[in-house]
Design a protein around this motif. Structure first.
Motif, mmCIF file in Angstrom:
data_model
loop_
_atom_site.group_PDB
_atom_site.id
_atom_site.type_symbol
_atom_site.label_atom_id
_atom_site.label_comp_id
_atom_site.label_asym_id
_atom_site.label_seq_id
_atom_site.Cartn_x
_atom_site.Cartn_y
_atom_site.Cartn_z
ATOM 1 N N HIS A 215 0.870 -1.077 -0.057
ATOM 2 C CA HIS A 215 -0.049 0.078 0.039
ATOM 3 C C HIS A 215 0.794 1.284 -0.071
ATOM 4 O O HIS A 215 0.580 2.191 -0.703
ATOM 5 C CB HIS A 215 -0.756 -0.052 1.259
ATOM 6 C CG HIS A 215 -1.875 -1.074 1.361
ATOM 7 N ND1 HIS A 215 -3.215 -1.026 0.514
ATOM 8 C CD2 HIS A 215 -1.878 -2.439 1.745
ATOM 9 C CE1 HIS A 215 -3.993 -2.154 0.688
ATOM 10 N NE2 HIS A 215 -3.084 -2.939 1.492
ATOM 11 N N TRP A 216 1.903 1.313 0.923
ATOM 12 C CA TRP A 216 2.618 2.404 0.853
ATOM 13 C C TRP A 216 3.661 2.644 -0.339
ATOM 14 O O TRP A 216 3.803 3.647 -0.635
ATOM 15 C CB TRP A 216 3.538 2.459 2.284
ATOM 16 C CG TRP A 216 2.848 2.529 3.332
ATOM 17 C CD1 TRP A 216 2.715 1.822 4.464
ATOM 18 C CD2 TRP A 216 2.214 3.694 3.908
ATOM 19 N NE1 TRP A 216 2.012 2.111 5.146
ATOM 20 C CE2 TRP A 216 1.750 3.315 5.085
ATOM 21 C CE3 TRP A 216 1.857 4.966 3.466
ATOM 22 C CZ2 TRP A 216 0.729 4.185 5.910
ATOM 23 C CZ3 TRP A 216 1.008 5.736 3.997
ATOM 24 C CH2 TRP A 216 0.637 5.476 5.331
ATOM 25 N N LEU A 217 3.980 1.474 -0.922
ATOM 26 C CA LEU A 217 4.791 1.544 -2.240
ATOM 27 C C LEU A 217 3.739 2.114 -3.250
ATOM 28 O O LEU A 217 4.164 2.855 -4.189
ATOM 29 C CB LEU A 217 5.356 0.175 -2.776
ATOM 30 C CG LEU A 217 6.571 -0.299 -1.598
ATOM 31 C CD1 LEU A 217 6.924 -1.947 -2.159
ATOM 32 C CD2 LEU A 217 7.837 0.391 -2.155
ATOM 33 N N SER A 218 2.675 1.655 -3.315
ATOM 34 C CA SER A 218 1.635 2.059 -4.206
ATOM 35 C C SER A 218 1.513 3.785 -4.033
ATOM 36 O O SER A 218 1.383 4.613 -5.149
ATOM 37 C CB SER A 218 0.424 1.255 -4.003
ATOM 38 O OG SER A 218 -0.685 2.318 -4.945
ATOM 39 N N ILE A 219 1.408 4.080 -2.817
ATOM 40 C CA ILE A 219 0.990 5.540 -2.643
ATOM 41 C C ILE A 219 2.285 6.290 -2.875
ATOM 42 O O ILE A 219 2.296 7.308 -3.410
ATOM 43 C CB ILE A 219 0.837 5.829 -1.006
ATOM 44 C CG1 ILE A 219 -0.487 5.164 -0.732
ATOM 45 C CG2 ILE A 219 0.983 7.252 -0.643
ATOM 46 C CD1 ILE A 219 -1.022 5.453 0.707
#
Length: 582
Positions: A215-219
C-alpha cells in the motif's frame, strides 16, 4: 452484534475445500452486561455459493434444523440492502457455559432433500459433497462482554452425500431416506481484549499484508506521479507561459480584441476559447452530479475515519450512502443550475430535471434488472416492497426536492461568467490536428494516469465489495483519493494546454472526457477482475457484478470529469486574464 462466516451445518462441503457458506450472527455486539448463564442468541442469516457473495438465499430454504415458528430479527436499511435475513436459530447458548456435543435435532431427509443439499453446493466441477452434522462454537469473552466468536468443523468428518442415499452407510439409512442427527459444542475462552477494542481480534484474519508495504509503495509511486505532473504544470505556467506573456504583451496593451491576429498558438483563439459549448444543459448536469459524488465520497471516507463503519455495524455504509446521496442532491442542483445560468442557459427547469435523473435513471434501470433476476432466483438480495418504497420515498421526498431547492438557489445567486476576453460572432476555423491531439488519444492518456494511481488499492476494494473481506485502511484510502483528484486535475491542465496550443478552442467537453475516461479503465479492470481474479459465475452474480460495475464507472467518470473541467476552466481564465496585464 457479531457476524461471521461459518460452514453450512445443513449445506455443502466439497472434499477439495469450502464452497458454500452460512452467515451466522451472534447477538452480542454493543450489548454488554451478561451474567453467567444468560442466554446469548445466535441468528442464522443466509447461505450461498462461496465465490458468489451477492447470490444469497435464506438459511431456512434448505432442509435444516428449524424451529416450529421462525422469528426474524428487525434489520436496518443497510442490512436489508446487503441481503441479510436474520432469524433465530435452535442453538441454545448460555454465557460462559460450555456444552459438548449437544443434540440440536434429528432430521429424516428424503431423497429429494438430499438432492437439494447436493445442488446447494453450486459446484463448478464434479466433487464429492458432504453434510456437516456437528459444529464447534469457540467464543471469547472479557468480563461481561462477548469479544469474538468462531464456528469451526475442525477434526469433524462430514457425512458423504453420494448419488442415491441408499448407498450411505452408518448414518441411519432406510426406505430411500437419510436420517442424520445434528449436534454442536460451545467452548468459552477468556480474552485480554476489552470490549471497546474487540475489532482488533479480526486483524488476525485480515487479507491485507501485515506490514502494508504494497500500500505504501503504491502511494509513493502515485505521489511521484503527482510530483512529476505538478512539475510539468509549473513548468508550463512559469516558463512557457511567461515567455508567451512577455512576447505577447510587449506588442499590444488593452483589450483582447486588439491583439495581433498574425500570432499563433493558444493566444490566437482568445475570441473563441470562451465560446459556450453545445449541449450546455447536459454539461452542467454532469458537473453538478460530479460535484455531488465528490462531496458524497469525501463524506463517506471521513465518516469511516471517524470509526462509524466497522464489522460490528453491519450495513452501516449502505445506509450512510443512501442518506448522503439524498442530502447532497442540493449540491448537484446548485452547481448545475448556477453554471447553466452563467453560460446563458434558458431552460433551467429542464436542467434541474436532467440533473436529478442523470444518475438516478441509470441506477433505477440497473437495479430493476438486477432485482428482477434476484427475485426470479429467490435470492435474499431481492429487496422487499417496503424497502423499495422507503428508498423511493427518500428520493421523491428528500433527494428531488433538495435538487430543486439547490437549483433555485444556484440560479438566483449565479453571477456573470467572467470571461477575460469577449467572444466574436463567427467562430475561427480550427486547423487540422495531428493524431496525438485527437479526443481518443487524450482520453487514453487522461484516463490511464489516474487509473494507474489507484490500481493497487482498487484490487482490495474489489475484493471487499465483491468478496468476503473487510476493508479497514481508510487512512490510506483517503490518501489515494486525494492523489486521484490531484492527478486528474494536473493531467487535465496539461492536456488542455496542448489542445489550445494547436488553436483548437473546443476544450469544454474535451476536458470532461479526458479525465472522465478513467471510468472506462475501471470498467475494463472489472472485466479483468471477473475473469482472472475471482471465481464468480452464473447469471445472478454476473448480472449484478457487471451492472453495478457500469454504475461505478459512471460515478468515477462524472466525478473526475467535473474535477477536470473546473481545473481546466481555472487554468484558462488565468492565462487569458494574464494577457491583459501591464
Amino acid at each position: 452484534m457479531w457476524c461471521g462466516i461459518g460452514h453450512l451445518p445443513g449445506g455443502c462441503q466439497r472434499t477439495m475445500g469450502l464452497h458454500c457458506v452460512l452467515i451466522l450472527c451472534l447477538f452480542s455486539g454493543w450489548a454488554v452486561g451478561y451474567k453467567q448463564g444468560d442466554n446469548v442468541t445466535l441468528y442464522v442469516n443466509k447461505v450461498g455459493p462461496y465465490h458468489n457473495p451477492q447470490e444469497t438465499y435464506h438459511y431456512y430454504t434448505l432442509p435444516v434444523c428449524r424451529p416450529e415458528k421462525v422469528h426474524h430479527k428487525s434489520l436496518s436499511l443497510g442490512e436489508v440492502l446487503d441481503g441479510d435475513r436474520m432469524a433465530e436459530s435452535l442453538y441454545y447458548i448460555r454465557f460462559r457455559e460450555n456444552v459438548e456435543k449437544k443434540p440440536l435435532c434429528t432430521l429424516t431427509l428424503s431423497e429429494i432433500q438430499v438432492d437439494e443439499l447436493q445442488e446447494s453446493g453450486f459446484l463448478p466441477h464434479s466433487h464429492k459433497v458432504g453434510l456437516w452434522t456437528h459444529l464447534d462454537f469457540n467464543i471469547e469473552y472479557n468480563g461481561d462482554a462477548v469479544i469474538f466468536a468462531n464456528v469451526s468443523v475442525k477434526d469433524v468428518k462430514p457425512v458423504p452425500l453420494e448419488e442415491g442415499v441408499g448407498s450411505v452407510g452408518g448414518v441411519g439409512v432406510g426406505g430411500g431416506s437419510l436420517v442424520v442427527t445434528h449436534t454442536y459444542s460451545v467452548r468459552w475462552f477468556e480474552s485480554p481484549l476489552p470490549h471497546s477494542r474487540r475489532a482488533e481480534r479480526l486483524r488476525d484474519y485480515s487479507f491485507f499484508p501485515k506490514t502494508l508495504e504494497i500500500h505504501w509503495l503504491s502511494i509513493i509511486n502515485s505521489l511521484v506521479l503527482v510530483v512529476l505532473l505538478l512539475g510539468f504544470v509549473i513548468i508550463i505556467l512559469m516558463r512557457v507561459l511567461k515567455n508567451d506573456f512577455a512576447r505577447y504583451n510587449v506588442e499590444e496593451e488593452g483589450d483582447c480584441d486588439d491583439l495581433d491576429q498574425g500570432d499563433n498558438g493558444w493566444k490566437i483563439i482568445h475570441t473563441d476559447v470562451f465560446r459556450f459549448p453545445p449541449y450546455k444543459s447536459l454539461l452542467c448536469a454532469v458537473l453538478g452530479v460530479g460535484a455531488q459524488f465528490l462531496t458524497l465520497a469525501t463524506g463517506i471516507i471521513l465518516m469511516a475515519l471517524l470509526g462509524m463503519f466497522n464489522v460490528h455495524r453491519h450495513g452501516a455504509i449502505n445506509s450512510a450512502a443512501i442518506v448522503l446521496y439524498a442530502l447532497t442532491s442540493c449540491v448537484s442542483g446548485y452547481v448545475s443550475c448556477s453554471f447553466y445560468t452563467q453560460i446563458n442557459g434558458q431552460r433551467w427547469v429542464w436542467n434541474i430535471i436532467l440533473t436529478s435523473s442523470l444518475f438516478s435513471a441509470p441506477l433505477f434501470l440497473t437495479w430493476s434488472v438486477v432485482n428482477s433476476i434476484h427475485w426470479w432466483s429467490g435470492s435474499t438480495q431481492a429487496l422487499p416492497a417496503t424497502t423499495v418504497l422507503l428508498i423511493l420515498g427518500a428520493w421523491v421526498l428528500v433527494g428531488f426536492p433538495l435538487t430543486v431547492i439547490g437549483g433555485i438557489v444556484g440560479k438566483n445567486r449565479a453571477g456573470s461568467f467572467q470571461a477575460p476576453c469577449r467572444t466574436r460572432n463567427i467562430a475561427r476555423q480550427i486547423p487540422t490536428q495531428p493524431w496525438y491531439k485527437h479526443t481518443a488519444v487524450h482520453m487514453a492518456i487522461g484516463g490511464f494516469l489516474p487509473f494507474s494511481a489507484i490500481s493497487v488499492e482498487l484490487y482490495y476494494i474489489f475484493a471487499t465489495v465483491w468478496g468476503r473481506e473487510h476493508y479497514t485502511l481508510y487512512g490510506i484510502l483517503l490518501c489515494v483519493f486525494a492523489i486521484l483528484l490531484s492527478v486528474g486535475a494536473c493531467i487535465s491542465v496539461a492536456l488542455t494546454y496542448f489542445l489550445l496550443s494547436g488553436e483548437d478552442h473546443r476544450w469544454w467537453w474535451r476536458s470532461v472526457l479526458s479525465t472522465g475516461s478513467t471510468g472506462l479503465f475501471i470498467f475494463v479492470y472489472s472485466v479483468f477482475y471477473y475473469r482472472n481474479r475471482s471465481s464468480m459465475s452464473g447469471l445472478v452474480q454476473s448480472t449484478e457484478f457487471f451492472g453495478y460495475s457500469l454504475l461505478t464507472a459512471l460515478v468515477f467518470s462524472l466525478m473526475l470529469g467535473s474535477v477536470s473541467f473546473w481545473a481546466s476552466l481555472a487554468f484558462i481564465r488565468y492565462i487569458y486574464r494574464s494577457l491583459k496585464m501591464d
